[in-house]
Write a protein that holds these residues in place. Sequence first.
Motif, PDB file in Angstrom:
ATOM      1  N   MET A   1       0.839  -1.191   0.000  1.00 39.78           N
ATOM      2  CA  MET A   1       0.000   0.000   0.000  1.00 39.78           C
ATOM      3  C   MET A   1       0.878   1.247   0.000  1.00 39.78           C
ATOM      4  O   MET A   1       1.942   1.270   0.611  1.00 39.78           O
ATOM      5  N   ALA A   2       0.429   2.302  -0.706  1.00 38.09           N
ATOM      6  CA  ALA A   2       1.209   3.544  -0.811  1.00 38.09           C
ATOM      7  C   ALA A   2       1.217   4.289   0.521  1.00 38.09           C
ATOM      8  O   ALA A   2       0.273   4.217   1.306  1.00 38.09           O
ATOM      9  N   GLN A   3       2.315   4.987   0.734  1.00 38.73           N
ATOM     10  CA  GLN A   3       2.453   5.763   1.971  1.00 38.73           C
ATOM     11  C   GLN A   3       1.541   6.988   1.939  1.00 38.73           C
ATOM     12  O   GLN A   3       1.365   7.613   0.905  1.00 38.73           O
ATOM     13  N   ARG A   4       0.944   7.319   3.103  1.00 36.83           N
ATOM     14  CA  ARG A   4       0.058   8.481   3.188  1.00 36.83           C
ATOM     15  C   ARG A   4       0.869   9.756   3.374  1.00 36.83           C
ATOM     16  O   ARG A   4       1.918   9.746   3.994  1.00 36.83           O
ATOM     17  N   VAL A   5       0.327  10.846   2.828  1.00 32.53           N
ATOM     18  CA  VAL A   5       0.966  12.151   2.986  1.00 32.53           C
ATOM     19  C   VAL A   5      -0.059  13.091   3.612  1.00 32.53           C
ATOM     20  O   VAL A   5      -1.210  13.140   3.182  1.00 32.53           O
ATOM     21  N   THR A   6       0.352  13.829   4.641  1.00 36.30           N
ATOM     22  CA  THR A   6      -0.575  14.765   5.290  1.00 36.30           C
ATOM     23  C   THR A   6      -0.080  16.194   5.103  1.00 36.30           C
ATOM     24  O   THR A   6       1.118  16.423   4.901  1.00 36.30           O
ATOM     25  N   TYR A   7      -1.025  17.140   5.214  1.00 38.74           N
ATOM     26  CA  TYR A   7      -0.663  18.552   5.151  1.00 38.74           C
ATOM     27  C   TYR A   7       0.229  18.904   6.337  1.00 38.74           C
ATOM     28  O   TYR A   7       0.100  18.323   7.406  1.00 38.74           O
ATOM     29  N   ARG A   8       1.116  19.888   6.154  1.00 37.42           N
ATOM     30  CA  ARG A   8       2.036  20.277   7.221  1.00 37.42           C
ATOM     31  C   ARG A   8       1.566  21.536   7.946  1.00 37.42           C
ATOM     32  O   ARG A   8       2.127  21.914   8.954  1.00 37.42           O
ATOM     33  N   ARG A   9       0.571  22.225   7.396  1.00 38.33           N
ATOM     34  CA  ARG A   9       0.057  23.445   8.008  1.00 38.33           C
ATOM     35  C   ARG A   9      -1.321  23.186   8.615  1.00 38.33           C
ATOM     36  O   ARG A   9      -1.862  22.086   8.487  1.00 38.33           O
ATOM     37  N   ARG A  10      -1.902  24.228   9.202  1.00 40.97           N
ATOM     38  CA  ARG A  10      -3.168  24.056   9.929  1.00 40.97           C
ATOM     39  C   ARG A  10      -4.379  23.820   9.026  1.00 40.97           C
ATOM     40  O   ARG A  10      -5.339  23.180   9.432  1.00 40.97           O
ATOM     41  N   ASN A  11      -4.378  24.372   7.825  1.00 41.20           N
ATOM     42  CA  ASN A  11      -5.536  24.259   6.930  1.00 41.20           C
ATOM     43  C   ASN A  11      -5.646  22.834   6.364  1.00 41.20           C
ATOM     44  O   ASN A  11      -4.769  22.404   5.615  1.00 41.20           O
ATOM     45  N   PRO A  12      -6.710  22.112   6.683  1.00 39.71           N
ATOM     46  CA  PRO A  12      -6.806  20.705   6.250  1.00 39.71           C
ATOM     47  C   PRO A  12      -7.543  20.501   4.922  1.00 39.71           C
ATOM     48  O   PRO A  12      -7.840  19.366   4.560  1.00 39.71           O
ATOM     49  N   TYR A  13      -7.853  21.589   4.183  1.00 36.75           N
ATOM     50  CA  TYR A  13      -8.645  21.467   2.967  1.00 36.75           C
ATOM     51  C   TYR A  13      -7.829  21.747   1.711  1.00 36.75           C
ATOM     52  O   TYR A  13      -6.862  22.492   1.733  1.00 36.75           O
ATOM     53  N   ASN A  14      -8.287  21.149   0.613  1.00 39.03           N
ATOM     54  CA  ASN A  14      -7.588  21.270  -0.660  1.00 39.03           C
ATOM     55  C   ASN A  14      -8.017  22.552  -1.378  1.00 39.03           C
ATOM     56  O   ASN A  14      -8.707  22.516  -2.385  1.00 39.03           O
ATOM     57  N   LYS A  21       2.932  19.497  -3.145  1.00 36.50           N
ATOM     58  CA  LYS A  21       3.622  18.610  -4.082  1.00 36.50           C
ATOM     59  C   LYS A  21       4.234  17.506  -3.237  1.00 36.50           C
ATOM     60  O   LYS A  21       4.878  17.782  -2.216  1.00 36.50           O
ATOM     61  N   VAL A  22       4.023  16.274  -3.624  1.00 34.23           N
ATOM     62  CA  VAL A  22       4.569  15.145  -2.868  1.00 34.23           C
ATOM     63  C   VAL A  22       5.995  14.896  -3.339  1.00 34.23           C
ATOM     64  O   VAL A  22       6.255  14.716  -4.525  1.00 34.23           O
ATOM     65  N   VAL A  23       6.942  14.902  -2.368  1.00 36.35           N
ATOM     66  CA  VAL A  23       8.362  14.754  -2.674  1.00 36.35           C
ATOM     67  C   VAL A  23       8.939  13.613  -1.844  1.00 36.35           C
ATOM     68  O   VAL A  23       8.600  13.465  -0.663  1.00 36.35           O
ATOM     69  N   LYS A  24       9.811  12.837  -2.461  1.00 38.26           N
ATOM     70  CA  LYS A  24      10.468  11.747  -1.733  1.00 38.26           C
ATOM     71  C   LYS A  24      11.795  12.248  -1.173  1.00 38.26           C
ATOM     72  O   LYS A  24      12.620  12.777  -1.914  1.00 38.26           O
ATOM     73  N   THR A  25      11.985  12.110   0.118  1.00 37.19           N
ATOM     74  CA  THR A  25      13.215  12.564   0.778  1.00 37.19           C
ATOM     75  C   THR A  25      14.334  11.551   0.555  1.00 37.19           C
ATOM     76  O   THR A  25      14.065  10.409   0.150  1.00 37.19           O
ATOM     77  N   PRO A  26      15.585  11.930   0.842  1.00 41.65           N
ATOM     78  CA  PRO A  26      16.690  10.977   0.695  1.00 41.65           C
ATOM     79  C   PRO A  26      16.523   9.739   1.569  1.00 41.65           C
ATOM     80  O   PRO A  26      17.044   8.670   1.251  1.00 41.65           O
ATOM     81  N   GLY A  28      13.822   8.138   1.886  1.00 39.29           N
ATOM     82  CA  GLY A  28      12.818   7.282   1.265  1.00 39.29           C
ATOM     83  C   GLY A  28      11.395   7.586   1.730  1.00 39.29           C
ATOM     84  O   GLY A  28      10.467   6.858   1.395  1.00 39.29           O
ATOM     85  N   LYS A  29      11.211   8.627   2.507  1.00 41.53           N
ATOM     86  CA  LYS A  29       9.904   8.986   3.042  1.00 41.53           C
ATOM     87  C   LYS A  29       9.202   9.963   2.077  1.00 41.53           C
ATOM     88  O   LYS A  29       9.871  10.757   1.429  1.00 41.53           O
ATOM     89  N   LEU A  30       7.885   9.888   1.975  1.00 40.45           N
ATOM     90  CA  LEU A  30       7.131  10.851   1.173  1.00 40.45           C
ATOM     91  C   LEU A  30       6.695  12.012   2.062  1.00 40.45           C
ATOM     92  O   LEU A  30       6.153  11.811   3.132  1.00 40.45           O
ATOM     93  N   VAL A  31       6.966  13.249   1.589  1.00 40.32           N
ATOM     94  CA  VAL A  31       6.664  14.445   2.369  1.00 40.32           C
ATOM     95  C   VAL A  31       5.909  15.440   1.486  1.00 40.32           C
ATOM     96  O   VAL A  31       6.165  15.529   0.286  1.00 40.32           O
ATOM     97  N   ALA A  32       5.014  16.213   2.094  1.00 44.26           N
ATOM     98  CA  ALA A  32       4.258  17.240   1.366  1.00 44.26           C
ATOM     99  C   ALA A  32       5.030  18.554   1.390  1.00 44.26           C
ATOM    100  O   ALA A  32       5.419  19.029   2.446  1.00 44.26           O
ATOM    101  N   GLN A  33       5.264  19.132   0.202  1.00 47.50           N
ATOM    102  CA  GLN A  33       5.865  20.473   0.099  1.00 47.50           C
ATOM    103  C   GLN A  33       4.758  21.433  -0.337  1.00 47.50           C
ATOM    104  O   GLN A  33       4.126  21.215  -1.361  1.00 47.50           O
ATOM    105  N   HIS A  34       4.522  22.486   0.452  1.00 43.91           N
ATOM    106  CA  HIS A  34       3.496  23.463   0.098  1.00 43.91           C
ATOM    107  C   HIS A  34       3.995  24.337  -1.048  1.00 43.91           C
ATOM    108  O   HIS A  34       5.118  24.817  -1.027  1.00 43.91           O
ATOM    109  N   LEU A  35       3.125  24.544  -2.043  1.00 41.36           N
ATOM    110  CA  LEU A  35       3.471  25.342  -3.218  1.00 41.36           C
ATOM    111  C   LEU A  35       2.885  26.737  -3.095  1.00 41.36           C
ATOM    112  O   LEU A  35       1.791  26.917  -2.537  1.00 41.36           O
ATOM    113  N   LYS A  36       3.585  27.726  -3.651  1.00 34.96           N
ATOM    114  CA  LYS A  36       3.047  29.073  -3.709  1.00 34.96           C
ATOM    115  C   LYS A  36       2.184  29.186  -4.956  1.00 34.96           C
ATOM    116  O   LYS A  36       2.365  28.449  -5.924  1.00 34.96           O
TER     117      LYS A  36
END
Length: 123
Positions: A1-14, A21-26, A28-36
């Motif tokens: 199963m794919a790894q889940r990614v959560t928002y890093r800020r307080r706003n939980p809506y899309n 943007k979902v980014v893979k760290t060195p 191997g973890k998937l992390v959310a990067q907030h875009l401007k």
Amino acid sequence: MAQRVTYRRRNPYNTRSNKIKVVKTPGGKLVAQHLKKQATRPKCGDCGNVLAGISTLRPREYASVSKTHKTVQRAYGGSRCANCVKERIVRAFLIEEQKIVKRVLKEQQEKEKKASSKKTGKK
């Protein structure tokens, strides 16, 4: 199963301001990067065409950028395109020419009236 990614800020809506943007760290973890938000190119106030020579930034970013990025060396530099400025100059010139022509015609009519009144006065 794919790894889940959560928002890093307080706003939980899309929302538009909460895109990620979902980014893979060195590690191997998937992390959310907030875009401007994407910036739109500045447009001419008269015709709405894109202004050439002016950088595309978010509104607040213009404050931290030098003047050369915000204008071009022309009258109405950062707000009107070259064609609209040219049109304004030509229009102003033609209006002035029209005023001169009206004045000359009025003077000619006055001369004709004086000449005709002199002729009728002599008879």
